[in-house]
Scaffold this motif. Structure first.
Motif, mmCIF file in Angstrom:
data_model
loop_
_atom_site.group_PDB
_atom_site.id
_atom_site.type_symbol
_atom_site.label_atom_id
_atom_site.label_comp_id
_atom_site.label_asym_id
_atom_site.label_seq_id
_atom_site.Cartn_x
_atom_site.Cartn_y
_atom_site.Cartn_z
ATOM 1 N N LEU A 273 0.794 -1.231 0.000
ATOM 2 C CA LEU A 273 0.000 0.000 0.000
ATOM 3 C C LEU A 273 0.825 1.280 0.000
ATOM 4 N N PHE A 274 1.969 1.267 0.703
ATOM 5 C CA PHE A 274 2.676 2.523 0.954
ATOM 6 C C PHE A 274 4.143 2.526 0.518
ATOM 7 N N ARG A 275 4.604 1.467 -0.102
ATOM 8 C CA ARG A 275 6.031 1.362 -0.413
ATOM 9 C C ARG A 275 6.532 2.522 -1.258
ATOM 10 N N ARG A 276 5.707 3.033 -2.168
ATOM 11 C CA ARG A 276 6.150 4.086 -3.092
ATOM 12 C C ARG A 276 6.158 5.477 -2.453
ATOM 13 N N PHE A 277 5.548 5.610 -1.286
ATOM 14 C CA PHE A 277 5.482 6.921 -0.639
ATOM 15 C C PHE A 277 6.793 7.255 0.047
ATOM 16 N N SER A 278 7.158 8.526 0.018
ATOM 17 C CA SER A 278 8.330 8.975 0.749
ATOM 18 C C SER A 278 8.032 9.014 2.246
ATOM 19 N N ALA A 279 9.091 9.079 3.043
ATOM 20 C CA ALA A 279 8.911 9.185 4.494
ATOM 21 C C ALA A 279 8.130 10.443 4.842
ATOM 22 N N THR A 280 8.394 11.525 4.104
ATOM 23 C CA THR A 280 7.682 12.782 4.368
ATOM 24 C C THR A 280 6.193 12.623 4.136
ATOM 25 N N THR A 281 5.822 11.988 3.044
ATOM 26 C CA THR A 281 4.407 11.790 2.743
ATOM 27 C C THR A 281 3.728 10.934 3.792
ATOM 28 N N LEU A 282 4.409 9.900 4.255
ATOM 29 C CA LEU A 282 3.838 9.031 5.280
ATOM 30 C C LEU A 282 3.531 9.810 6.548
ATOM 31 N N VAL A 283 4.430 10.722 6.940
ATOM 32 C CA VAL A 283 4.195 11.492 8.162
ATOM 33 C C VAL A 283 3.058 12.494 7.972
ATOM 34 N N VAL A 284 2.934 13.064 6.790
ATOM 35 C CA VAL A 284 1.815 13.973 6.522
ATOM 36 C C VAL A 284 0.486 13.225 6.657
ATOM 37 N N ILE A 285 0.425 11.989 6.144
ATOM 38 C CA ILE A 285 -0.781 11.175 6.303
ATOM 39 C C ILE A 285 -1.053 10.912 7.779
ATOM 40 N N ALA A 286 0.002 10.600 8.523
ATOM 41 C CA ALA A 286 -0.156 10.355 9.958
ATOM 42 C C ALA A 286 -0.667 11.595 10.677
ATOM 43 N N GLY A 287 -0.170 12.767 10.299
ATOM 44 C CA GLY A 287 -0.631 14.006 10.913
ATOM 45 C C GLY A 287 -2.097 14.268 10.634
ATOM 46 N N PHE A 375 -9.171 16.475 24.384
ATOM 47 C CA PHE A 375 -8.642 15.965 23.116
ATOM 48 C C PHE A 375 -8.565 17.051 22.052
ATOM 49 N N PHE A 376 -9.461 18.025 22.122
ATOM 50 C CA PHE A 376 -9.450 19.087 21.111
ATOM 51 C C PHE A 376 -8.122 19.859 21.113
ATOM 52 N N ALA A 377 -7.481 19.957 22.279
ATOM 53 C CA ALA A 377 -6.200 20.662 22.343
ATOM 54 C C ALA A 377 -5.125 19.926 21.551
ATOM 55 N N MET A 378 -5.301 18.627 21.386
ATOM 56 C CA MET A 378 -4.313 17.827 20.655
ATOM 57 C C MET A 378 -4.355 18.108 19.153
ATOM 58 N N ILE A 379 -5.456 18.664 18.687
ATOM 59 C CA ILE A 379 -5.561 19.005 17.260
ATOM 60 C C ILE A 379 -4.484 20.013 16.894
ATOM 61 N N ALA A 380 -4.309 21.029 17.720
ATOM 62 C CA ALA A 380 -3.312 22.064 17.439
ATOM 63 C C ALA A 380 -1.905 21.481 17.429
ATOM 64 N N VAL A 381 -1.639 20.526 18.317
ATOM 65 C CA VAL A 381 -0.315 19.908 18.366
ATOM 66 C C VAL A 381 -0.039 19.141 17.068
ATOM 67 N N ALA A 382 -1.024 18.364 16.615
ATOM 68 C CA ALA A 382 -0.848 17.588 15.387
ATOM 69 C C ALA A 382 -0.693 18.495 14.174
ATOM 70 N N VAL A 383 -1.445 19.576 14.127
ATOM 71 C CA VAL A 383 -1.345 20.516 12.999
ATOM 72 C C VAL A 383 0.042 21.163 12.974
ATOM 73 N N ALA A 384 0.537 21.557 14.139
ATOM 74 C CA ALA A 384 1.864 22.173 14.199
ATOM 75 C C ALA A 384 2.938 21.195 13.720
ATOM 76 N N GLY A 385 2.819 19.936 14.107
ATOM 77 C CA GLY A 385 3.782 18.939 13.668
ATOM 78 C C GLY A 385 3.742 18.728 12.167
ATOM 79 N N THR A 386 2.550 18.685 11.601
ATOM 80 C CA THR A 386 2.412 18.512 10.157
ATOM 81 C C THR A 386 3.012 19.693 9.412
ATOM 82 N N ALA A 387 2.843 20.879 9.954
ATOM 83 C CA ALA A 387 3.426 22.070 9.324
ATOM 84 C C ALA A 387 4.950 21.975 9.285
ATOM 85 N N LEU A 388 5.564 21.473 10.356
ATOM 86 C CA LEU A 388 7.019 21.308 10.366
ATOM 87 C C LEU A 388 7.474 20.278 9.336
#
Length: 403
Positions: A273-287, A375-388
């Motif tokens: 499913l994910f072999r062709r994706f870069s590490a960066t893309t995988l983390v964006v999906i996770a975020g 849990f809503f406060a965790m949304i901001a944390v995940a968004v900030a990580g994805t931005a990085l």
């Protein structure tokens, strides 16, 4: 400067290498699979409130982000990393027995601090051994690492059943016993000798390692760390929250286990499913999956979606966490030389650990005041990580996002 060649001994693949590393992952993850979901319940059962629980969980995290990179880098300089791992697992058994002392706040905090120093490096060192096998012998990382997830799942289920028939006081017994088993498993670990060059520790050496300590890598591990740390509120208080709405220990165990089943599914089908994706893309999906997860978590029960809804948000673990684990190792394997694997694992752990400790510490007051709405406060944390992560992609033009 080219690395010195492997010695003749290092070119020989140890017998049953993959199976032995897989067994190590399995043995190490049983104790973790008990600690994460049930240790907060043990703390609550011993009378600690949400803020004290957060301190007991978070303060050791701040300590281990300092000690773990030092220990993993030291392991790279040792005659064999397995010897370091063996000592750390043995000390973990000794320190875990400290939870059998009277559970006063100071005692529990002191034991948790000592245990954090020697317990936390287990995973990074096991990863380091596995990645050496990937580089030297062409081993498949996910096929070895998946057994850690299977063991974690089994501990989730088994722990829930044991607690439902006994009480939360069984948690320290399970942790100490599982660490003791892990010690004997590590005794049979394959010896790989030194990496081809020890990971540098001095500031001068760190500055002379551009392949590791560069803008792209630092942004990547910082972003991944933030996304991972957005799970801190869940790890600290999901079991307590579920208990408060009337769920039993066995069902809580099944909810944690289902998340790991989803994680194992990703490990099993990652190549397809994910072999062709870069590490960066995988983390964006996770975020993105993390954001969805934290939006849904506090809404499930009030909206009447019940237990099936909780299973759904737990199922998102396959994207928010499993892809993150694979992506970090993929990034290290593809961009970091073996001589700096320990330092790279330590840097990634430092980024994740610092973020996780901060979020966990803040989660106590959040849960005390807001309950599951925290849990809503965790949304901001995940968004900030994805931005990085997106910034890290811009700093490395040769590794664009590949969809």
């Amino acid at each position: 400067m080219p690395l010195p060649p492997l010695s003749p001994e290092q070119l020989v693949k140890p017998r049953h290498f993959e199976a032995r590393i897989a067994l190590i992952f399995a043995a190490l993850f049983v104790s973790t699979g008990t600690n994460i979901p049930y240790f907060p319940l043990w703390l609550e059962a011993n009378g600690f409130d949400a803020e004290r629980i957060a301190v007991i969980l978070a303060v050791p995290m701040f300590l281990r982000v300092i000690t773990t990179p030092l220990l993993t880098a030291y392991a790279d300089r040792a005659g064999d990393r397995v010897n370091v791992l063996l000592v750390l697992v043995g000390l973990s058994v000794v320190f875990a027995c400290g939870y059998f002392l009277p559970p006063a706040y100071g005692v529990v905090l002191a034991v948790s601090l000592a245990l954090a120093v020697v317990w936390t490096p287990h995973g990074p060192l096991a990863d380091s051994l596995a990645l050496s096998g990937v580089r030297r012998f062409g081993s498949n990382y996910t096929k070895m690492r998946i057994w850690g997830s299977v063991a974690f799942l089994s501990a989730n289920l088994g722990g829930g059943v044991i607690l439902s028939r006994t009480s939360a006081q069984a948690v320290p017994v399970i942790i100490a016993a599982s660490l003791a088993v892990a010690f004997f498993v590590v005794l049979a670990a394959p010896r790989l000798g030194k990496p081809r060059r020890a990971s540098p520790l001095s500031a001068e050496d760190l500055q002379s390692a551009p392949k590791l300590f560069n803008r792209h890598f630092l942004l990547f591990v910082a972003g991944a760390g933030l996304i991972g740390s957005s799970h801190g509120f869940m790890y600290g208080f999901a079991s307590i929250y579920w208990k408060s709405i009337g769920l039993g220990d066995t069902l809580i165990g099944f909810l944690w286990a289902f998340a790991v089943v989803a994680e194992v599914g990703v490990f099993m089908f990652y190549t397809r499913l994910f072999r062709r994706f870069s590490a960066t893309t995988l983390v964006v999906i996770a975020g993105a999956a993390s954001v969805v997860r934290w939006i849904a978590y506090p809404l499930v029960w009030p909206l009447g979606l019940g237990v099936p809804g909780l299973f759904f948000v737990q199922g998102l673990h396959c994207l928010s966490t499993a892809l993150m684990l694979i992506a970090v190792q993929k990034e290290i394997a593809e961009t970091v030389g073996e001589e700096q694997t320990g330092a790279a694992q330590g840097a990634a752990f430092f980024a994740n650990g610092t973020s996780m400790a901060t979020v966990t510490l803040l989660s106590g007051p959040l849960y005390a005041r807001l309950g599951s709405w925290g849990f809503f406060a965790m949304i901001a944390v995940a968004v900030a990580g994805t931005a990085l992560i997106l910034l890290s992609a811009r700093s490395s033009p040769e590794r664009r996002l590949r969809w």
